[in-house]
Design a protein around this motif. Structure first.
Motif, PDB file in Angstrom:
ATOM      1  N   UNK A  55       0.893  -1.358   0.011  1.00  0.00           N
ATOM      2  CA  UNK A  55       0.018   0.082   0.003  1.00  0.00           C
ATOM      3  C   UNK A  55       0.912   1.224  -0.172  1.00  0.00           C
ATOM      4  N   UNK A  56       0.365   2.329  -0.691  1.00  0.00           N
ATOM      5  CA  UNK A  56       0.774   3.318  -0.784  1.00  0.00           C
ATOM      6  C   UNK A  56       0.428   4.507   0.236  1.00  0.00           C
ATOM      7  N   UNK A  57       1.308   4.923   1.127  1.00  0.00           N
ATOM      8  CA  UNK A  57       0.926   5.647   2.365  1.00  0.00           C
ATOM      9  C   UNK A  57       0.141   6.996   1.695  1.00  0.00           C
ATOM     10  N   UNK A  58      -0.791   7.581   2.443  1.00  0.00           N
ATOM     11  CA  UNK A  58      -0.984   9.010   2.001  1.00  0.00           C
ATOM     12  C   UNK A  58      -0.370  10.179   2.867  1.00  0.00           C
ATOM     13  N   UNK A  59      -0.816  11.279   2.699  1.00  0.00           N
ATOM     14  CA  UNK A  59      -0.122  12.592   3.454  1.00  0.00           C
ATOM     15  C   UNK A  59      -0.193  12.120   4.998  1.00  0.00           C
ATOM     16  N   UNK A  60      -1.473  12.044   5.383  1.00  0.00           N
ATOM     17  CA  UNK A  60      -1.690  11.769   6.982  1.00  0.00           C
ATOM     18  C   UNK A  60      -0.786  10.707   7.398  1.00  0.00           C
ATOM     19  N   UNK A  61      -1.077   9.453   6.682  1.00  0.00           N
ATOM     20  CA  UNK A  61      -0.306   8.167   7.293  1.00  0.00           C
ATOM     21  C   UNK A  61       1.112   8.287   7.280  1.00  0.00           C
ATOM     22  N   UNK A  62       1.382   9.050   6.225  1.00  0.00           N
ATOM     23  CA  UNK A  62       2.953   9.248   6.066  1.00  0.00           C
ATOM     24  C   UNK A  62       3.391  10.008   7.220  1.00  0.00           C
ATOM     25  N   UNK A  63       2.818  11.038   7.266  1.00  0.00           N
ATOM     26  CA  UNK A  63       3.106  12.258   8.474  1.00  0.00           C
ATOM     27  C   UNK A  63       2.938  11.539  10.029  1.00  0.00           C
ATOM     28  N   UNK A  64       1.845  10.586  10.007  1.00  0.00           N
ATOM     29  CA  UNK A  64       1.914   9.976  11.334  1.00  0.00           C
ATOM     30  C   UNK A  64       3.304   8.949  11.464  1.00  0.00           C
ATOM     31  N   UNK A  65       3.592   8.281  10.422  1.00  0.00           N
ATOM     32  CA  UNK A  65       4.739   7.546  10.425  1.00  0.00           C
ATOM     33  C   UNK A  65       6.028   8.360  10.948  1.00  0.00           C
ATOM     34  N   UNK A  66       6.056   9.286  10.510  1.00  0.00           N
ATOM     35  CA  UNK A  66       7.226  10.213  10.702  1.00  0.00           C
ATOM     36  C   UNK A  66       7.279  10.666  12.110  1.00  0.00           C
ATOM     37  N   UNK A  67       5.971  10.894  12.339  1.00  0.00           N
ATOM     38  CA  UNK A  67       5.964  11.427  13.987  1.00  0.00           C
ATOM     39  C   UNK A  67       6.299  10.498  14.994  1.00  0.00           C
ATOM     40  N   UNK A  68       5.758   9.502  14.745  1.00  0.00           N
ATOM     41  CA  UNK A  68       5.937   8.182  15.659  1.00  0.00           C
ATOM     42  C   UNK A  68       7.631   7.905  15.734  1.00  0.00           C
ATOM     43  N   UNK A  69       8.221   8.338  14.690  1.00  0.00           N
ATOM     44  CA  UNK A  69       9.739   7.743  14.555  1.00  0.00           C
ATOM     45  C   UNK A  69      10.879   9.156  15.236  1.00  0.00           C
ATOM     46  N   UNK A  70      10.008  10.202  15.545  1.00  0.00           N
ATOM     47  CA  UNK A  70      10.486  11.446  16.007  1.00  0.00           C
ATOM     48  C   UNK A  70      10.582  11.552  17.248  1.00  0.00           C
ATOM     49  N   UNK A 327       7.742  19.496  15.171  1.00  0.00           N
ATOM     50  CA  UNK A 327       7.706  18.254  14.922  1.00  0.00           C
ATOM     51  C   UNK A 327       6.610  17.894  13.690  1.00  0.00           C
ATOM     52  N   UNK A 328       5.666  18.733  14.099  1.00  0.00           N
ATOM     53  CA  UNK A 328       4.333  18.455  13.204  1.00  0.00           C
ATOM     54  C   UNK A 328       4.671  19.232  11.739  1.00  0.00           C
ATOM     55  N   UNK A 329       5.576  20.317  11.830  1.00  0.00           N
ATOM     56  CA  UNK A 329       5.798  20.982  10.594  1.00  0.00           C
ATOM     57  C   UNK A 329       6.782  20.061   9.906  1.00  0.00           C
ATOM     58  N   UNK A 330       7.819  19.433  10.380  1.00  0.00           N
ATOM     59  CA  UNK A 330       8.636  18.444   9.726  1.00  0.00           C
ATOM     60  C   UNK A 330       8.073  17.241   8.906  1.00  0.00           C
ATOM     61  N   UNK A 331       7.182  17.204   9.604  1.00  0.00           N
ATOM     62  CA  UNK A 331       6.321  15.600   9.250  1.00  0.00           C
ATOM     63  C   UNK A 331       5.258  16.138   8.057  1.00  0.00           C
ATOM     64  N   UNK A 332       4.521  17.178   7.914  1.00  0.00           N
ATOM     65  CA  UNK A 332       3.583  17.823   7.001  1.00  0.00           C
ATOM     66  C   UNK A 332       4.138  18.429   5.969  1.00  0.00           C
ATOM     67  N   UNK A 333       5.341  19.103   6.106  1.00  0.00           N
ATOM     68  CA  UNK A 333       6.043  19.938   4.863  1.00  0.00           C
ATOM     69  C   UNK A 333       7.155  19.213   4.284  1.00  0.00           C
ATOM     70  N   UNK A 334       6.847  18.770   2.866  1.00  0.00           N
ATOM     71  CA  UNK A 334       7.565  17.955   2.221  1.00  0.00           C
ATOM     72  C   UNK A 334       8.964  18.349   1.867  1.00  0.00           C
TER      73      UNK A 334
END
Length: 337
Positions: A55-70, A327-334
């Motif tokens: 599956x290809x993650x969308x914006x929000x799932x990809x952002x949540x994945x990055x947040x959990x690792x931060x 942290x939210x900015x780093x996850x949501x800003x490509x």
């Protein structure tokens, strides 16, 4: 003339039992060979089906994945969760009444059961610091929600429809951007003689919505130019459907980032207004009121604990919200990846 006993390989009948045939090594006749994989046989597939699709993650799932690792997000989220729990149920860690004071113990230092000492009115500093989180965090959360709602709606509509609405909103935001937050808060709160947190909340919303509106307007203009929006328009989608289904879900990320960072700013702004004597007023318990009381008459020189603990709680809260916003900015800003 007798018929030649030799036949070309193409004229040989198919072998029975699934055995394949091939020319003999000397080129004359045929010889049996081992069974080969059944490629292209009827009823069988040439390639095995993959067991699962990736599956290809969308914006929000990809952002949540990055947040959990931060780790920054984890630390700040735990601090904010603790602050929210304390704000809603301060009695969990402070069972005393914050308005119960004993003048005989005014400015006394830490004692058993009173770990932060007493203030100038003989009130327990620990209890007032814990209960002060409710007013400070409530002002910041309500003001942030109000600015995000008002600014996001106005900026989104102006950026989507453009025209005269966009021009009027731009001129109004320019006027409000010229008013400093602290100075505007002092003027407006001096005109309002109401008590409680709501006058401070309305003032912050009135002065803070232009920033959210400008961010929302720019984000909507950027998303509106994408191909999927133009395709939806070509297929006959109405303005309301395009705005709700296609534009807003893809334009809300920058607004969330700005409002998350603004949470810490509004906590500090409430403390500043209360310190200047124009924000929250006693008997409301807040960190700004505690800092203002400690600074009056320079009483913190003889008893620094009455200023240290409320100021430390305020600093940790502002830092936690700012860390969460980063942290939210780093996850949501490509562009930050």
């Amino acid at each position: 003339m007798p018929e030649s006993p030799l036949r070309s390989p193409s004229e040989e009948p198919p072998a029975l039992g699934g055995a394949s045939v091939a020319p003999a090594p000397d080129g004359i006749g045929i010889g049996p060979v081992e069974d080969l994989p059944a490629v292209g046989r009827p009823g069988r597939r040439a390639h095995a089906r993959p067991r699962g699709r990736r599956r290809t993650r969308g914006l929000w799932s990809d952002a949540w994945h990055d947040l959990c690792r931060n780790p920054v997000f984890g630390i700040s989220a735990l601090l904010i969760l603790f602050l929210l729990v304390v704000s809603v149920w301060p009695g969990l860690i402070a069972s005393r009444d914050p308005l119960s004071c004993d003048l005989g113990r005014a400015l006394d230092g830490p004692a058993p059961g009173h770990w932060f000492g007493f203030d100038a009115q003989g009130c327990d500093v620990y209890t007032r610091t814990v209960h002060g989180a409710r007013a400070s965090v409530a002002v910041a959360v309500c003001a942030t929600l109000g600015t995000a709602l008002v600014g996001g709606v106005l900026g989104g509509l102006a950026g989507f429809f453009e025209g005269w609405a966009d021009g009027v909103l731009s001129r109004i935001t320019d006027i409000f951007f010229g008013i400093p937050m602290v100075l505007g808060g002092l003027v407006f709160l001096a005109m309002v003689k109401a008590e409680g947190i709501w006058p401070v909340v309305w003032v912050i919303v009135a002065l803070g919505w232009p920033q959210a509106a400008r961010i929302a307007r720019g984000s909507v203009i950027t998303v509106r130019q994408n191909d999927f929006v133009q395709a939806a328009r070509a297929l006959g989608a109405g303005s309301t459907r395009m705005l709700v289904r296609h534009v807003l879900p893809n334009a809300v990320a920058p607004v969330i980032v700005v409002t998350t960072i603004a949470l810490g700013t509004y906590v500090a702004l409430e403390a500043t207004l209360s310190f200047l004597g124009i924000g929250l007023q006693p008997p409301t318990v807040s960190w700004g009121v505690a800092i203002s009381d400690a600074s009056s008459g320079m009483q913190f020189r003889n008893a620094p604990h009455i200023l240290l603990y409320p100021a430390a709680a305020l600093s940790v809260t502002v830092l936690a919200f700012i860390m969460l916003g980063d942290a939210v900015r780093d996850a949501l800003d490509p562009k930050m990846r």
